[in-house]
Design an enzyme around this catalytic site. Structure first.
Site, PDB file in Angstrom:
ATOM      1  N   GLY A 121       0.781  -1.233   0.000  1.00  0.00           N
ATOM      2  CA  GLY A 121       0.000   0.000   0.000  1.00  0.00           C
ATOM      3  C   GLY A 121       0.809   1.277   0.000  1.00  0.00           C
ATOM      4  O   GLY A 121       0.314   2.321   0.418  1.00  0.00           O
ATOM      5  N   VAL A 122       2.056   1.226  -0.483  1.00  0.00           N
ATOM      6  CA  VAL A 122       2.894   2.435  -0.489  1.00  0.00           C
ATOM      7  C   VAL A 122       2.748   3.247  -1.770  1.00  0.00           C
ATOM      8  O   VAL A 122       3.315   4.338  -1.886  1.00  0.00           O
ATOM      9  CB  VAL A 122       4.385   2.104  -0.263  1.00  0.00           C
ATOM     10  CG1 VAL A 122       4.590   1.466   1.096  1.00  0.00           C
ATOM     11  CG2 VAL A 122       4.924   1.230  -1.380  1.00  0.00           C
ATOM     12  N   LYS A 141       2.964  -7.990 -14.033  1.00  0.00           N
ATOM     13  CA  LYS A 141       2.960  -8.381 -12.622  1.00  0.00           C
ATOM     14  C   LYS A 141       2.783  -9.894 -12.619  1.00  0.00           C
ATOM     15  O   LYS A 141       1.691 -10.388 -12.927  1.00  0.00           O
ATOM     16  CB  LYS A 141       1.842  -7.703 -11.843  1.00  0.00           C
ATOM     17  CG  LYS A 141       1.844  -8.109 -10.374  1.00  0.00           C
ATOM     18  CD  LYS A 141       1.012  -7.200  -9.502  1.00  0.00           C
ATOM     19  CE  LYS A 141       1.169  -7.570  -8.031  1.00  0.00           C
ATOM     20  NZ  LYS A 141       0.540  -6.599  -7.130  1.00  0.00           N
ATOM     21  N   PRO A 170       3.342  13.060  -5.689  1.00  0.00           N
ATOM     22  CA  PRO A 170       2.428  13.529  -4.650  1.00  0.00           C
ATOM     23  C   PRO A 170       1.112  12.766  -4.717  1.00  0.00           C
ATOM     24  O   PRO A 170       0.799  12.126  -5.729  1.00  0.00           O
ATOM     25  CB  PRO A 170       2.222  15.002  -5.027  1.00  0.00           C
ATOM     26  CG  PRO A 170       2.364  15.015  -6.517  1.00  0.00           C
ATOM     27  CD  PRO A 170       3.423  13.988  -6.832  1.00  0.00           C
ATOM     28  N   GLY A 215       6.592  -6.340  -8.388  1.00  0.00           N
ATOM     29  CA  GLY A 215       6.478  -7.377  -7.379  1.00  0.00           C
ATOM     30  C   GLY A 215       5.173  -7.241  -6.606  1.00  0.00           C
ATOM     31  O   GLY A 215       4.232  -6.587  -7.045  1.00  0.00           O
TER      32      GLY A 215
END
Length: 206
Positions: free
Chosen positions: A12-13, A32, A182, A99
């Site tokens: 979740g970054v 992916k 952002p 990943g």
């Protein structure tokens, strides 16, 4: 570079959003290899919408699992044994490979993503958030990758500016700062492309 791996310091970054932005900026193919969790269609669908590339350049996964959890466990819940040979890199170039979660997330009970990254022998871009805890997570990620002889191309931040944390991570980690995406109030392929162009140098990826 003709191909990069994108990993994160945690789940979740913003790794998938960054991967979509980079895919669009390079007009690259995206892959992916393992998708765990299909409730919202999966990251492949998000990248197809956000990158703006031809849908044919968003390659199908090697594995798609139902449960949103670590791939090794998602595979077990679906009654599937992951064959690492199926994770061999596609020949398409340029290529962005994403990943799942962080670098040490297990693909199988014996193999982490970092182990697979080392096999692929591609430069890795680490995506890190800017919120509290990111210094620790980032430096640990760098150590795990370097322990396997993996080349770290740089770090891309996602979130509100935190100049001291970002500078500390790059200085202590000996890592190139690629830029920072952002948070976008309205996330579209156009807004993402503009944000990437304003905050990253395409020459850092070519």
């Amino acid at each position: 570079m003709s191909a990069f791996v994108v990993t994160g310091t945690d789940t979740g970054v913003g790794k998938t959003v960054f991967a979509a932005a980079l895919t669009g900026a390079l007009r690259a193919h995206y892959w992916k290899p393992v998708q765990a969790g299909l409730d919202d269609g999966g990251d492949r669908d998000h990248v197809a919408q956000l990158s703006g590339v031809d849908p044919a350049q968003v390659l199908p996964e090697a594995y798609r699992f139902t449960t949103p959890c670590s791939p090794h466990r998602a595979a077990e819940l679906d009654g599937v044994t992951v064959d690492l040979a199926r994770l061999a890199l596609p020949e398409a170039r340029p290529l962005i490979v994403e990943g799942a979660g962080g670098a040490l997330v297990p693909v199988t009970r014996q193999t982490t993503y970092a182990d697979v990254f080392a096999w692929w022998n591609l430069p890795v871009i680490v995506v890190a958030r800017t919120a509290l805890g990111t210094i620790n997570h980032s430096l640990l990620t760098f150590e795990a990758l370097r322990a396997r002889g993996i080349t770290i191309h740089g770090v891309a931040f996602v979130g509100d500016a935190n100049e001291d944390s970002e500078a500390t991570i790059c200085s202590m980690g000996g890592i190139k700062r690629l830029g920072r995406l952002p948070h976008l109030e309205r996330l579209t392929s156009q807004s993402l492309a503009v944000a990437f162009a304003q905050n990253f140098r395409i020459t850092d990826f070519t």
